[in-house]
Scaffold this active site. Structure first.
Site, PDB file in Angstrom:
ATOM      1  N   ILE A  39       0.798  -1.220   0.000  1.00 41.33           N
ATOM      2  CA  ILE A  39       0.000   0.000   0.000  1.00 41.33           C
ATOM      3  C   ILE A  39       0.835   1.276   0.000  1.00 41.33           C
ATOM      4  O   ILE A  39       0.285   2.373  -0.104  1.00 41.33           O
ATOM      5  CB  ILE A  39      -0.960   0.029   1.204  1.00 41.33           C
ATOM      6  CG1 ILE A  39      -0.184  -0.116   2.511  1.00 41.33           C
ATOM      7  CG2 ILE A  39      -2.006  -1.070   1.070  1.00 41.33           C
ATOM      8  CD1 ILE A  39      -1.054   0.013   3.758  1.00 41.33           C
ATOM      9  N   GLY A  40       2.139   1.165   0.116  1.00 38.71           N
ATOM     10  CA  GLY A  40       2.954   2.370   0.125  1.00 38.71           C
ATOM     11  C   GLY A  40       4.422   2.070  -0.048  1.00 38.71           C
ATOM     12  O   GLY A  40       4.888   0.961   0.238  1.00 38.71           O
ATOM     13  N   GLU A  41       5.137   3.062  -0.532  1.00 43.29           N
ATOM     14  CA  GLU A  41       6.579   2.904  -0.710  1.00 43.29           C
ATOM     15  C   GLU A  41       7.251   4.257  -0.590  1.00 43.29           C
ATOM     16  O   GLU A  41       6.777   5.259  -1.136  1.00 43.29           O
ATOM     17  CB  GLU A  41       6.888   2.292  -2.074  1.00 43.29           C
ATOM     18  CG  GLU A  41       8.370   2.006  -2.278  1.00 43.29           C
ATOM     19  CD  GLU A  41       8.633   1.233  -3.564  1.00 43.29           C
ATOM     20  OE1 GLU A  41       9.733   0.683  -3.705  1.00 43.29           O
ATOM     21  OE2 GLU A  41       7.728   1.182  -4.417  1.00 43.29           O
ATOM     22  N   GLY A  42       8.334   4.306   0.162  1.00 42.40           N
ATOM     23  CA  GLY A  42       9.094   5.534   0.337  1.00 42.40           C
ATOM     24  C   GLY A  42      10.567   5.282   0.129  1.00 42.40           C
ATOM     25  O   GLY A  42      10.986   4.210  -0.329  1.00 42.40           O
ATOM     26  N   PHE A  44      12.893   5.021   2.412  1.00 40.79           N
ATOM     27  CA  PHE A  44      13.526   4.157   3.397  1.00 40.79           C
ATOM     28  C   PHE A  44      12.697   2.931   3.772  1.00 40.79           C
ATOM     29  O   PHE A  44      13.127   2.133   4.595  1.00 40.79           O
ATOM     30  CB  PHE A  44      13.824   4.956   4.672  1.00 40.79           C
ATOM     31  CG  PHE A  44      14.672   6.178   4.438  1.00 40.79           C
ATOM     32  CD1 PHE A  44      16.032   6.063   4.217  1.00 40.79           C
ATOM     33  CD2 PHE A  44      14.103   7.434   4.420  1.00 40.79           C
ATOM     34  CE1 PHE A  44      16.819   7.182   3.997  1.00 40.79           C
ATOM     35  CE2 PHE A  44      14.869   8.567   4.196  1.00 40.79           C
ATOM     36  CZ  PHE A  44      16.241   8.440   3.979  1.00 40.79           C
ATOM     37  N   SER A  46       8.985   0.179   2.772  1.00 43.72           N
ATOM     38  CA  SER A  46       7.787  -0.225   2.037  1.00 43.72           C
ATOM     39  C   SER A  46       6.730  -0.620   3.061  1.00 43.72           C
ATOM     40  O   SER A  46       7.051  -1.133   4.138  1.00 43.72           O
ATOM     41  CB  SER A  46       8.084  -1.404   1.108  1.00 43.72           C
ATOM     42  OG  SER A  46       8.935  -1.015   0.056  1.00 43.72           O
ATOM     43  N   VAL A  47       5.449  -0.386   2.713  1.00 43.18           N
ATOM     44  CA  VAL A  47       4.370  -0.677   3.651  1.00 43.18           C
ATOM     45  C   VAL A  47       3.381  -1.648   3.007  1.00 43.18           C
ATOM     46  O   VAL A  47       3.004  -1.472   1.843  1.00 43.18           O
ATOM     47  CB  VAL A  47       3.634   0.609   4.075  1.00 43.18           C
ATOM     48  CG1 VAL A  47       2.547   0.290   5.093  1.00 43.18           C
ATOM     49  CG2 VAL A  47       4.620   1.625   4.649  1.00 43.18           C
ATOM     50  N   LYS A  76       5.388  -2.246   8.136  1.00 42.56           N
ATOM     51  CA  LYS A  76       6.377  -1.346   7.546  1.00 42.56           C
ATOM     52  C   LYS A  76       7.734  -2.036   7.518  1.00 42.56           C
ATOM     53  O   LYS A  76       8.358  -2.266   8.556  1.00 42.56           O
ATOM     54  CB  LYS A  76       6.453  -0.045   8.337  1.00 42.56           C
ATOM     55  CG  LYS A  76       7.408   0.975   7.739  1.00 42.56           C
ATOM     56  CD  LYS A  76       7.310   2.322   8.455  1.00 42.56           C
ATOM     57  CE  LYS A  76       8.202   3.358   7.797  1.00 42.56           C
ATOM     58  NZ  LYS A  76       8.082   4.692   8.439  1.00 42.56           N
ATOM     59  N   ASP A 163       8.846  16.061   8.463  1.00 44.35           N
ATOM     60  CA  ASP A 163       8.417  15.697   7.108  1.00 44.35           C
ATOM     61  C   ASP A 163       6.897  15.759   6.998  1.00 44.35           C
ATOM     62  O   ASP A 163       6.248  14.803   6.540  1.00 44.35           O
ATOM     63  CB  ASP A 163       8.930  14.301   6.747  1.00 44.35           C
ATOM     64  CG  ASP A 163       8.898  14.040   5.251  1.00 44.35           C
ATOM     65  OD1 ASP A 163       8.818  15.018   4.476  1.00 44.35           O
ATOM     66  OD2 ASP A 163       8.946  12.861   4.842  1.00 44.35           O
TER      67      ASP A 163
END
Length: 501
Positions: A39-42, A44, A46-47, A76, A163
């Protein structure tokens, strides 16, 4: 962090491969969680969305889940390329902040070899890009109020998030609930002055002596207080004549006419620049080493500006210099020069005709009006858009100086007087909300961080009165903390990453 679309029924092959790989890297996940989707990626981490098979996390932290029957959590995966100190810092801050329903708590953490997984609640939310152009002023009020409530709790712990941006504040417009996430860049605010009763001159003298050679020291911290004579201490004053420093708060003069001294005494200006471009406060762009929680307030202002102007992202410069120029176009070079002086810097602009000394005509209201006006002229707003309410308010506020109350739309015949009254009452309320909303915006965009409002001060603005008056009490923080500390034997020692205060 970027939201990744996908459905439970049709997971892309590459994401399924990631899930399988994660099961291999952390075998103890298999019996605890069923990974459903990414459902998410940044940068540092991944979620992943996962089902809590045994229900131990969802039961213990039930007050944090927006749906009472929710069995889903967010896993996470923190990349192994992150430093151990950074991983520890994020998990420890999450642990400290556990207890507030508007801040995602650390429910659990598991480690296998060098791979660390943090377990957080799963929050069903809408992506900011989906709703930011459709939120009415009341919706904007609720969004910012929820965000400030979350930040108020974080700042009360002396923590800077660093952030703040829409992707790190998960919001559900239907529920009117939001939660602050991703503390990977967060840090504890350093207190330069701990004893407020200490003599001001002594404080300034000690700070200058101890920190003037420190790369992260900024003169902005030794100002704004009265000395024994009643004058305002404005920080280190520098006088340069013929290349020679004559005065710098008892710093010995340096002759700069012959190039660099053999033993360089001038500090290299370095500071934490963590954050996302477009959301960094002026003091971050100017490399102030004495940053405070006020940098988060500036970021809140950027989000509010996007909501009012219906434009996202608002600022898109690739480097700090261009970012400062973007701010100049709105606030003017005079304010930026004054801001730079606070941090012991010079700021000069030459040959740029579009940047005015006093900034945008009519300030932030004029800026927002022009952005909305271009959309109205271009026909990019649907007829039912709530943005027209802001556009009409600003048009009357800025250009109809005679009127002291909102004008009703030109409708020849109302069905009856009651509807006419209701329409007028509604529009007066919308006008009032807009007036105070722009005041909040100006409070967020104060250049001087010492003068910029805190979260508690913003929440006291008249704009939020109707929300503050309603009983929005949540379960006490002790409820979650007690739950987290009880029945500790249910968590196996080799599966949980223990954290210290």
């Amino acid at each position: 962090m970027t939201e990744v679309s996908g459905s439970v029924d049709s997971i892309p092959v590459e994401i399924q491969a990631e899930i399988d790989q994660l099961y291999q890297e952390v075998p103890n996940l298999t019996n605890e969680y069923e990974l459903i989707d990414k459902i998410g990626e940044g940068t540092f981490s991944s979620v992943y969305k996962a089902k809590d098979l045994k229900g131990r996390v969802t039961d213990k932290f039930s007050s944090h889940f927006w749906s009472m029957d929710s069995k889903y959590v967010a896993l996470k995966k923190i990349y192994v390329t992150s430093s151990p100190q950074r991983i520890y810092n994020e998990l420890n801050l999450l642990y400290i902040l556990t207890g507030n329903p508007r801040v995602a708590p650390l429910c659990d953490a598991t480690r296998f070899q060098d791979q660390v997984i943090a377990i957080l609640p799963y929050y069903p939310h809408e992506e900011f890009r989906v709703f930011y152009r459709d939120l009415p002023i009341k919706g904007i009020k609720k969004y910012i109020w929820e965000l400030l409530q979350a930040l108020n709790f974080v700042h009360s712990k002396g923590i800077i998030h660093r952030d703040i941006k829409p992707t790190n504040f998960l919001y559900n417009p239907e529920l009117g609930k939001g939660v602050l996430v991703d503390f990977g860049l967060a840090e504890v605010q350093y207190n330069y002055i701990e004893d407020n009763e200490t003599d001001v001159e002594e404080i300034n003298s000690v700070l200058m002596k101890e920190n003037r050679h420190n790369e992260q020291f900024c003169p902005c911290i030794v100002r704004g207080t009265s000395n024994a004579d009643g004058h305002i201490a404005s920080g280190p004053m520098v006088t340069i004549q013929n290349g020679k420093v004559l005065h710098l708060n008892n710093v010995n003069g340096l002759d700069l006419t012959k190039g660099y001294p053999k033993y360089e005494a001038r500090r290299v200006k370095r500071a934490n620049r963590a954050g996302t471009r477009g959301f960094r406060a002026p003091e971050v762009l100017m490399k102030c080493g004495s940053q405070t929680t006020k940098i988060d307030i500036w970021s809140v202002g950027v989000i509010l500006l996007s909501l009012l102007a219906r434009r996202f992202p608002m600022f898109q410069s690739l480097d700090d210099t261009d970012s400062l120029l973007e701010l100049c176009t709105i606030f003017g070079s005079k304010k930026l020069k004054k801001c730079a002086n606070i941090h012991g810097l010079g700021f000069e602009i030459h040959g740029l005709q579009d940047i005015k000394e006093d900034g945008y005509k009519d300030g932030l209201k004029g800026f927002v009006y022009d952005l909305l006006n271009k959309e109205c002229e271009g026909g990019t707003l649907p007829e039912y858009s709530v943005a027209f309410e802001t556009h009409v308010y600003l048009a009357q506020e800025l250009y109809d100086t005679v009127s002291i109350e909102p004008k009703l739309p030109a409708i020849e015949d109302y069905i009856n007087r009651s509807k006419s009254y209701e329409l007028k009452k509604y529009q007066e309320e919308i006008w009032t909300d807009h007036f105070w909303c722009f005041q909040v915006l100006n409070q967020c965009f104060e250049m001087d961080p010492q003068k910029r409002s805190s979260t508690s001060e913003l929440l006291q603005n008249t704009f939020f009165n109707e929300l503050n008056e309603v009983d929005y009490l949540v379960p006490s923080e002790a409820t979650d903390e007690d739950a987290a500390n009880s029945d500790e034997t249910e968590f196996e020692d080799d599966d949980v990453l223990l954290l210290s205060d």
